[in-house]
Design a protein around this motif. Sequence first.
Motif, PDB file in Angstrom:
ATOM      1  N   LEU A   1       4.001   0.081  10.824  1.00  0.00           N
ATOM      2  CA  LEU A   1       3.499  -0.835  11.863  1.00  0.00           C
ATOM      3  C   LEU A   1       2.098  -1.359  11.542  1.00  0.00           C
ATOM      4  O   LEU A   1       1.646  -2.334  12.132  1.00  0.00           O
ATOM      5  CB  LEU A   1       3.448  -0.124  13.224  1.00  0.00           C
ATOM      6  N   GLY A   2       1.439  -0.684  10.581  1.00  0.00           N
ATOM      7  CA  GLY A   2       0.037  -1.008  10.294  1.00  0.00           C
ATOM      8  C   GLY A   2      -0.213  -2.475  10.019  1.00  0.00           C
ATOM      9  O   GLY A   2      -1.015  -3.119  10.710  1.00  0.00           O
ATOM     10  N   LEU A   3       0.514  -3.036   9.043  1.00  0.00           N
ATOM     11  CA  LEU A   3       0.226  -4.428   8.653  1.00  0.00           C
ATOM     12  C   LEU A   3       0.597  -5.422   9.749  1.00  0.00           C
ATOM     13  O   LEU A   3      -0.044  -6.462   9.871  1.00  0.00           O
ATOM     14  CB  LEU A   3       0.943  -4.771   7.343  1.00  0.00           C
TER      15      LEU A   3
ATOM     16  N   LYS B   1      -4.054  -7.072  -3.559  1.00  0.00           N
ATOM     17  CA  LYS B   1      -5.303  -7.542  -2.934  1.00  0.00           C
ATOM     18  C   LYS B   1      -4.956  -8.204  -1.600  1.00  0.00           C
ATOM     19  O   LYS B   1      -4.205  -9.185  -1.569  1.00  0.00           O
ATOM     20  CB  LYS B   1      -6.010  -8.532  -3.848  1.00  0.00           C
ATOM     21  N   PHE B   2      -5.485  -7.644  -0.539  1.00  0.00           N
ATOM     22  CA  PHE B   2      -5.323  -8.274   0.785  1.00  0.00           C
ATOM     23  C   PHE B   2      -6.566  -9.109   1.057  1.00  0.00           C
ATOM     24  O   PHE B   2      -7.689  -8.651   0.822  1.00  0.00           O
ATOM     25  CB  PHE B   2      -5.181  -7.215   1.877  1.00  0.00           C
ATOM     26  N   THR B   3      -6.367 -10.331   1.536  1.00  0.00           N
ATOM     27  CA  THR B   3      -7.510 -11.185   1.885  1.00  0.00           C
ATOM     28  C   THR B   3      -7.430 -11.526   3.375  1.00  0.00           C
ATOM     29  O   THR B   3      -6.379 -11.954   3.853  1.00  0.00           O
ATOM     30  CB  THR B   3      -7.491 -12.490   1.060  1.00  0.00           C
TER      31      THR B   3
ATOM     32  N   PHE C   1       8.444  -2.252   8.539  1.00  0.00           N
ATOM     33  CA  PHE C   1       8.825  -2.443   7.134  1.00  0.00           C
ATOM     34  C   PHE C   1       8.026  -1.478   6.248  1.00  0.00           C
ATOM     35  O   PHE C   1       6.804  -1.403   6.344  1.00  0.00           O
ATOM     36  CB  PHE C   1       8.596  -3.888   6.657  1.00  0.00           C
ATOM     37  N   ARG C   2       8.746  -0.776   5.405  1.00  0.00           N
ATOM     38  CA  ARG C   2       8.097   0.088   4.426  1.00  0.00           C
ATOM     39  C   ARG C   2       8.815  -0.068   3.102  1.00  0.00           C
ATOM     40  O   ARG C   2      10.033   0.099   3.036  1.00  0.00           O
ATOM     41  CB  ARG C   2       8.163   1.546   4.890  1.00  0.00           C
ATOM     42  N   ALA C   3       8.066  -0.421   2.056  1.00  0.00           N
ATOM     43  CA  ALA C   3       8.707  -0.636   0.756  1.00  0.00           C
ATOM     44  C   ALA C   3       9.306   0.682   0.255  1.00  0.00           C
ATOM     45  O   ALA C   3      10.419   0.734  -0.231  1.00  0.00           O
ATOM     46  CB  ALA C   3       7.696  -1.189  -0.240  1.00  0.00           C
ATOM     47  N   ASP C   4       8.552   1.743   0.451  1.00  0.00           N
ATOM     48  CA  ASP C   4       9.029   3.047  -0.005  1.00  0.00           C
ATOM     49  C   ASP C   4       8.950   3.991   1.187  1.00  0.00           C
ATOM     50  O   ASP C   4       7.898   4.557   1.489  1.00  0.00           O
ATOM     51  CB  ASP C   4       8.128   3.508  -1.169  1.00  0.00           C
TER      52      ASP C   4
ATOM     53  N   ALA D   1      -9.134  -4.937  -2.424  1.00  0.00           N
ATOM     54  CA  ALA D   1      -8.325  -4.914  -3.651  1.00  0.00           C
ATOM     55  C   ALA D   1      -8.184  -3.489  -4.147  1.00  0.00           C
ATOM     56  O   ALA D   1      -9.138  -2.707  -4.108  1.00  0.00           O
ATOM     57  CB  ALA D   1      -8.988  -5.784  -4.709  1.00  0.00           C
ATOM     58  N   ASP D   2      -6.952  -3.139  -4.549  1.00  0.00           N
ATOM     59  CA  ASP D   2      -6.766  -1.804  -5.136  1.00  0.00           C
ATOM     60  C   ASP D   2      -5.972  -1.935  -6.432  1.00  0.00           C
ATOM     61  O   ASP D   2      -5.306  -2.946  -6.663  1.00  0.00           O
ATOM     62  CB  ASP D   2      -6.074  -0.861  -4.141  1.00  0.00           C
ATOM     63  N   THR D   3      -6.082  -0.914  -7.253  1.00  0.00           N
ATOM     64  CA  THR D   3      -5.355  -0.947  -8.533  1.00  0.00           C
ATOM     65  C   THR D   3      -4.130  -0.029  -8.454  1.00  0.00           C
ATOM     66  O   THR D   3      -3.689   0.508  -9.459  1.00  0.00           O
ATOM     67  CB  THR D   3      -6.272  -0.511  -9.699  1.00  0.00           C
TER      68      THR D   3
ATOM     69  N   LEU E   1      -5.944   3.333   0.231  1.00  0.00           N
ATOM     70  CA  LEU E   1      -6.088   4.723  -0.207  1.00  0.00           C
ATOM     71  C   LEU E   1      -4.720   5.378  -0.411  1.00  0.00           C
ATOM     72  O   LEU E   1      -4.513   6.138  -1.359  1.00  0.00           O
ATOM     73  CB  LEU E   1      -6.887   5.489   0.864  1.00  0.00           C
ATOM     74  N   LYS E   2      -3.795   5.045   0.504  1.00  0.00           N
ATOM     75  CA  LYS E   2      -2.453   5.655   0.470  1.00  0.00           C
ATOM     76  C   LYS E   2      -1.690   5.272  -0.794  1.00  0.00           C
ATOM     77  O   LYS E   2      -0.929   6.057  -1.337  1.00  0.00           O
ATOM     78  CB  LYS E   2      -1.636   5.189   1.692  1.00  0.00           C
ATOM     79  N   TYR E   3      -1.858   4.007  -1.190  1.00  0.00           N
ATOM     80  CA  TYR E   3      -1.020   3.506  -2.278  1.00  0.00           C
ATOM     81  C   TYR E   3      -1.753   3.437  -3.622  1.00  0.00           C
ATOM     82  O   TYR E   3      -1.423   2.630  -4.474  1.00  0.00           O
ATOM     83  CB  TYR E   3      -0.398   2.161  -1.886  1.00  0.00           C
ATOM     84  N   THR E   4      -2.811   4.259  -3.766  1.00  0.00           N
ATOM     85  CA  THR E   4      -3.479   4.349  -5.084  1.00  0.00           C
ATOM     86  C   THR E   4      -3.425   5.808  -5.547  1.00  0.00           C
ATOM     87  O   THR E   4      -3.354   6.729  -4.724  1.00  0.00           O
ATOM     88  CB  THR E   4      -4.972   3.937  -5.014  1.00  0.00           C
TER      89      THR E   4
ATOM     90  N   PHE F   1       7.999  -9.447   3.453  1.00  0.00           N
ATOM     91  CA  PHE F   1       8.365  -8.599   4.601  1.00  0.00           C
ATOM     92  C   PHE F   1       7.302  -7.599   5.021  1.00  0.00           C
ATOM     93  O   PHE F   1       7.445  -6.950   6.046  1.00  0.00           O
ATOM     94  CB  PHE F   1       9.662  -7.828   4.292  1.00  0.00           C
ATOM     95  N   VAL F   2       6.236  -7.460   4.219  1.00  0.00           N
ATOM     96  CA  VAL F   2       5.316  -6.350   4.509  1.00  0.00           C
ATOM     97  C   VAL F   2       4.621  -6.459   5.871  1.00  0.00           C
ATOM     98  O   VAL F   2       4.205  -5.456   6.429  1.00  0.00           O
ATOM     99  CB  VAL F   2       4.244  -6.150   3.404  1.00  0.00           C
ATOM    100  N   PHE F   3       4.536  -7.689   6.428  1.00  0.00           N
ATOM    101  CA  PHE F   3       3.878  -7.830   7.735  1.00  0.00           C
ATOM    102  C   PHE F   3       4.862  -7.636   8.888  1.00  0.00           C
ATOM    103  O   PHE F   3       4.499  -7.737  10.042  1.00  0.00           O
ATOM    104  CB  PHE F   3       3.196  -9.193   7.859  1.00  0.00           C
TER     105      PHE F   3
HETATM  106  P1  ADP Z   1       2.763   1.913   6.453  1.00  0.00           P
HETATM  107  O1  ADP Z   1       2.327   2.613   7.651  1.00  0.00           O
HETATM  108  O2  ADP Z   1       4.087   2.295   5.954  1.00  0.00           O
HETATM  109  O3  ADP Z   1       1.712   1.840   5.400  1.00  0.00           O
HETATM  110  P2  ADP Z   1       2.158  -0.859   6.804  1.00  0.00           P
HETATM  111  O4  ADP Z   1       2.677  -1.850   7.782  1.00  0.00           O
HETATM  112  O5  ADP Z   1       0.707  -0.583   6.792  1.00  0.00           O
HETATM  113  O6  ADP Z   1       3.002   0.438   6.991  1.00  0.00           O
HETATM  114  O7  ADP Z   1       2.594  -1.347   5.376  1.00  0.00           O
HETATM  115  C1  ADP Z   1       3.902  -1.781   5.170  1.00  0.00           C
HETATM  116  C2  ADP Z   1       4.324  -1.529   3.740  1.00  0.00           C
HETATM  117  O8  ADP Z   1       3.572  -2.390   2.865  1.00  0.00           O
HETATM  118  C3  ADP Z   1       4.022  -0.143   3.265  1.00  0.00           C
HETATM  119  O9  ADP Z   1       5.074   0.734   3.571  1.00  0.00           O
HETATM  120  C4  ADP Z   1       3.894  -0.340   1.775  1.00  0.00           C
HETATM  121  O10 ADP Z   1       5.156  -0.326   1.169  1.00  0.00           O
HETATM  122  C5  ADP Z   1       3.313  -1.722   1.643  1.00  0.00           C
HETATM  123  N1  ADP Z   1       1.852  -1.690   1.436  1.00  0.00           N
HETATM  124  C6  ADP Z   1       0.889  -1.897   2.358  1.00  0.00           C
HETATM  125  N2  ADP Z   1      -0.341  -1.860   1.807  1.00  0.00           N
HETATM  126  C7  ADP Z   1      -0.132  -1.608   0.487  1.00  0.00           C
HETATM  127  C8  ADP Z   1      -1.025  -1.421  -0.628  1.00  0.00           C
HETATM  128  N3  ADP Z   1      -2.341  -1.509  -0.509  1.00  0.00           N
HETATM  129  N4  ADP Z   1      -0.454  -1.190  -1.841  1.00  0.00           N
HETATM  130  C9  ADP Z   1       0.874  -1.134  -1.973  1.00  0.00           C
HETATM  131  N5  ADP Z   1       1.766  -1.269  -0.966  1.00  0.00           N
HETATM  132  C10 ADP Z   1       1.255  -1.497   0.247  1.00  0.00           C
END
Ligand code: ADP
Length: 450
Positions: free
Chosen positions: A409-411, A436-438, A394-397, A375-377, A350-353, A388-390
């Motif tokens: 910390l979510g992932l 798409k996360f599986t 780590f936060r891409a943005d 899966a999201d678009t 939801l956050k990233y759509t 690195f997302v796990f």
């Molecule tokens: P956050 O609390 O920042 O969402 P997460 O550990 O859940 O932390 O995710 C790490 C990073 O992975 C996010 O900051 C984001 O950049 C990327 N990310 C996670 N889920 C998605 C998604 N569905 N679409 C795009 N980027 C995502």
Amino acid sequence: MKNDKKKVRHQQNRIILIHFLSFVLFFIILGFFIFGLVHIFFFKEVNKELFEFKDTLEENIVEYESEGKRYVSINPRLNARIFVILYQEDGTVFAFDRNLLNFLGKHLEGFHNNPEIKDEDISENLKHDIFQYNPGMIFNLEKVSDKEVYHFQTFSFALDREAAPSVKACKLLIMVNGELESRNLVIRVYFLASFLMFIFAFVASLLLSKMSIKPIKAALDKQLVFVSDASHELRTPLAIVRNRLENILTKSNKTVYEVSDDIAVSLKEITRLSKLTSDLLTLAHSDNERLQLKMDEFDLLELIKDVAVPFSEMAEIQNKNFLVAGEKCVIIADKEKISQLLIILFDNALKYTAEKEDIEISLTQNGNEVHLDIADTGVGIADEVKPFVFERFFRADKARSRETGGNGLGLSIAKTIVQLHRGNIFLADNSPSGTKFTVILPKNRKLEKK
Ligand code: ADP
């Protein structure tokens, strides 16, 4: 922290010492073993020769008289390496091999049956060691002659043969200089090899200790990064709350309504703080292996639908499409943890759509496994940051994530939960866009274990 590094260094030194001492001990034990084996190997043959000679002697000894004197002869004599000394009843020497003289020096010459050489001419020690009768004993005798060192293995025994009535005992001497030299050569080679082995042992212990300490160091470094990241994450909301509260204090004449903005922001930051601390606690427990699962049997589709309710409402408000599809899947898992996993993944989707974009959740089963796709678009994840997302924090943005309440910390919590269930989580690009996360989970973790 410095203390921890010191402890790791101490531990490393201790491991080096333990490894090195174990190697050294091993080589010392091995040395004794080799020495024993070599000794047994060389002297077994020598003793065999002595025993065989004893048998020939008993069968072939003959006493005779010539010109008023009594003599003995051993004929045939099978081993020229062995010298014989024969004793009379009173313990005095009756006869001995003349060849012995070649080895023992001039002062022994003519010791017996030679009136020109007197008893006093013979060195007391030589006389004692060579000619003393030691019944039934086999032992090593080291004898120094005038010029050289001779080593004999000796064997004494009683003799009672009709053919030689004057002889009552016998002593055999076999020279073992050759055997001792070979044995000493083996020992010298062993010491040289040991010296090289000690160097090897030192290098090996150094490498082994480095290898065994590596995961500890990595864990410590990871912990250091975790603690510093965590403090950093805690500092920001705390600073905001503090600012806002100071703001309120300076405006003490204002009404609650007028400072409601400060209060709202503070409350939002406090909510973030409490989420952050509970996330940190979850991860700390998983690190300590204290995160226990409470296994229950439930329908995963039903749980997904329950958890999805607030998210689909939110999606509707934000003008996004949130769809759940799938078949009934009864699994045995920790319901609470699986809910937490779903919340993290739904929340991210939801956050990233953006508006009008889609979020599709589908559940299928395959043998003893269930496959859950989220899966999201949305914005998608660039290939270079995918690995690195796990990782924790780590936060891409960063800006966007913070804005949406994320702490990075979510992932990593999601991955921990999946791993605790012996499942797997991975991500891929969604087509035509997004992520798409599986998640693959065993229907029954216990069955999977077998
Ligand atoms: P956050 O609390 O920042 O969402 P997460 O550990 O859940 O932390 O995710 C790490 C990073 O992975 C996010 O900051 C984001 O950049 C990327 N990310 C996670 N889920 C998605 C998604 N569905 N679409 C795009 N980027 C995502």
